[in-house]
Design a protein around this motif. Structure first.
Motif, mmCIF file in Angstrom:
data_model
loop_
_atom_site.group_PDB
_atom_site.id
_atom_site.type_symbol
_atom_site.label_atom_id
_atom_site.label_comp_id
_atom_site.label_asym_id
_atom_site.label_seq_id
_atom_site.Cartn_x
_atom_site.Cartn_y
_atom_site.Cartn_z
ATOM 1 N N LEU A 22 0.894 -1.152 0.000
ATOM 2 C CA LEU A 22 0.000 0.000 0.000
ATOM 3 C C LEU A 22 0.938 1.209 0.000
ATOM 4 C CD1 LEU A 22 -2.974 0.436 0.120
ATOM 5 C CD2 LEU A 22 -2.903 0.213 2.592
ATOM 6 N N TYR A 23 0.843 2.026 -1.048
ATOM 7 C CA TYR A 23 1.911 2.996 -1.326
ATOM 8 C C TYR A 23 1.448 4.431 -1.082
ATOM 9 C CZ TYR A 23 5.416 5.451 -4.211
ATOM 10 O OH TYR A 23 6.402 6.281 -4.679
ATOM 11 N N PHE A 24 2.183 5.152 -0.242
ATOM 12 C CA PHE A 24 1.861 6.555 0.070
ATOM 13 C C PHE A 24 3.105 7.425 -0.134
ATOM 14 C CE2 PHE A 24 -1.205 4.054 2.486
ATOM 15 C CZ PHE A 24 -2.403 4.728 2.251
ATOM 16 N N GLY A 25 3.742 7.291 -1.292
ATOM 17 C CA GLY A 25 4.960 8.062 -1.565
ATOM 18 C C GLY A 25 4.867 8.759 -2.913
ATOM 19 N N GLY A 26 5.939 9.466 -3.256
ATOM 20 C CA GLY A 26 6.030 10.080 -4.585
ATOM 21 C C GLY A 26 5.107 11.268 -4.757
ATOM 22 N N THR A 27 4.785 11.567 -6.002
ATOM 23 C CA THR A 27 4.002 12.774 -6.303
ATOM 24 C C THR A 27 2.974 12.527 -7.410
ATOM 25 O OG1 THR A 27 5.746 13.426 -7.825
ATOM 26 C CG2 THR A 27 5.850 14.383 -5.640
ATOM 27 N N GLY A 28 2.621 11.285 -7.615
ATOM 28 C CA GLY A 28 1.633 10.966 -8.669
ATOM 29 C C GLY A 28 0.223 11.131 -8.144
#
Ligand SMILES: Cc1ncc(COP(=O)(O)O)c(C=O)c1O
Length: 366
Positions: A22-28
Motif C-alpha cells: 500500500l503505497y503513500f509516496g512520490g508525487t503521482g
C-alpha cells in the motif's frame, strides 16, 4: 536505509522490491502515470515520431503534438499562452530569465524554504539575492525595506507549496507586500498545478488571486502524470520565455512525454471530481494524523510530513510499516532538518479503507 526498487507504476498498490505495498509516496497525485489514455497516447506518439524531442530548435521546428500541448495548457490555466519546458526543474530558470530580461530589478528576495531548482539558479541572474524567513511576509517586508534602494524594483520568489512538508506559502500576504513595493512575485507551483483551485490552476487559484505582478510555472511530472514543465501567462511574457536560453538550449521533452502531457491535462480538465476526491483524501489523512498527535496543517494539499525525536526512531517507524505492507517515505530534502522526516502522500485513487489502514498501522507503530 535499504535501497528499495520500484517495479511497477506508482499507484495505491505498488510493487517495490518484489512485494506489493500500500503505497503513500512520490508525487503521482492522480496516479495518471499509469492511466490507460495516457499510456495509449504516449505509445501512439512513440510509434509516429520515435524517441524524438517534441520540438527541435536545431532541426525543422516543432511537431503538432508540441503545439497542441502548449494550447491545451494555456486553456487549462485560462492564460493567453503557455510554454512547454524541458523539465519542471528548468521552469524557474526559464521564467526568471524572461522576467529579468524584460525589466530591471534591484534584487531578488527568496523564501528560504524554496526548492533547489529556485535557489541554485538565482546567482546566475547576476542580481543581489536576499533570502527571507520561511513563510514570513513580515520578514519579507523588512528585507525589502532594508535592501532596496530608492527607485529599485524587487523580484520576490517562492514555492507555492513547499514540497517536503506540503506547506502552502502565504501567497496573499506575499502579494500584498510585493504590491506595496511595486515588486513582481514568481512562484514555483510544481505541487499546486493540477491539484489546488476550483479548476486545478494551482496555488494562485486556491487563494483566488490574479494579478499582473503574479506569475508561476510548474512541473507536469506530478499531478499531470507526464513529464516536462509549463509556464502559462500573457503572450508577451511567454514569447520572452520562448526566446530564452532554456527553450533554445535544452532538448524539449520527447514526443511520448508530450503526448502524455496532453492526455494528462485533458483528463484533469474532464474530471474535476478527481480533484475533490484528492482534497477529501488529503483532509481524511491529515485529520487522522492530527488525531494521532502529529503536527500537520489542515489544507487540501495531499502531502503530510513530520519529524520524530530521532532519525533512529523515524527509521524504525518506516521499517515497521514496510513490514506491515505499507510504504511511506523517509525523506531528507530541502525543508527538513538533518534527521529528515517521515512523509505521507495521498492519491485521489486511495480508498477510505486504505487511508484508514495506514492510520491504524501508524497508531500501532508510533
Ligand atoms: C518544488 C519543485 N520544483 C521543481 C521540481 C522539479 O520538477 P521536475 O521533476 O519536473 O524537473 C520539483 C520536483 O521534484 C519540485 O518539487
Amino acid at each position: 536505509m535499504p535501497r528499495y526498487v520500484m517495479e511497477s507504476a506508482p499507484a495505491a498498490v505498488t510493487v517495490i522490491s518484489g512485494k506489493r505495498y500500500l503505497y503513500f509516496g512520490g508525487t503521482g497525485y492522480y496516479t495518471l502515470q499509469n492511466h490507460p489514455s495516457l499510456l495509449q497516447a504516449a505509445t501512439a506518439a512513440l510509434a509516429r515520431y520515435g524517441m524524438h524531442p517534441a520540438t527541435s530548435r536545431g532541426g525543422f521546428g516543432t511537431t503538432p503534438l508540441y503545439v497542441a500541448v502548449e494550447a491545451a495548457y494555456a486553456r487549462f490555466f485560462g492564460a493567453e499562452d503557455a510554454a512547454y519546458i524541458a523539465s519542471g526543474y528548468l521552469c524557474n530558470l526559464a521564467g526568471l530569465q524572461a522576467l529579468t530580461s524584460a525589466a530591471r530589478f534591484g534584487a531578488i528576495f527568496v523564501d528560504r524554504g524554496s526548492h533547489y531548482s529556485m535557489t541554485d539558479l538565482l546567482p546566475a541572474l547576476g542580481l543581489p539575492v536576499v533570502p527571507f524567513a520561511y513563510r514570513d511576509p513580515e520578514n519579507l517586508r523588512r528585507s525589502l525595506r532594508a535592501h532596496l534602494r530608492a527607485g529599485q524594483r524587487a523580484l520576490v520568489v517562492s514555492d507555492g507549496i513547499f514540497p517536503l512538508m506540503g506547506h502552502l506559502a502565504p501567497v496573499p500576504a506575499y502579494l500584498e507586500v510585493a504590491a506595496a513595493y511595486d515588486a513582481v512575485l514568481w512562484l514555483d507551483d510544481s505541487h499546486g498545478v493540477g491539484v489546488l483551485g476550483e479548476r486545478g490552476r494551482g496555488t494562485c487559484e486556491h487563494y483566488g488571486l490574479a494579478s499582473e505582478r503574479l506569475l508561476f510555472g510548474g512541473t507536469l511530472s506530478k499531478a499531470f502524470g507526464a513529464y516536462g514543465g509549463v509556464i502559462p501567462g500573457r503572450k508577451d511574457f511567454v514569447r520572452a520565455v520562448r526566446a530564452g536560453h532554456v527553450m533554445n538550449g535544452a532538448t524539449s521533452p520527447t514526443s511520448p512525454a508530450a503526448a502524455a502531457a496532453l492526455a494528462g491535462v485533458e483528463l484533469l480538465a474532464a474530471h474535476p471530481e478527481w480533484r475533490i476526491q484528492l482534497w477529501n483524501n488529503a483532509r481524511m489523512l491529515k485529520s487522522g494524523l492530527r488525531r494521532l498527535g502529529l503536527p500537520v496543517e489542515d489544507s487540501p494539499v495531499p502531502i503530510a510530513a513530520w519529524a520524530l525525536e530521532s532519525a533512529q526512531r523515524m527509521d524504525g517507524v518506516q521499517r515497521a510499516l514496510m513490514a506491515r505492507g505499507i510504504c511511506i517515505q523517509r525523506a531528507r530534502y530541502v525543508g527538513a532538518g538533518p534527521a529528515g522526516v517521515l512523509r505521507v502522500v495521498v492519491f485521489s485513487t486511495h480508498t477510505a479503507e486504505q487511508i484508514g489502514r495506514l492510520l491504524e498501522e501508524l497508531q500501532r507503530v508510533l
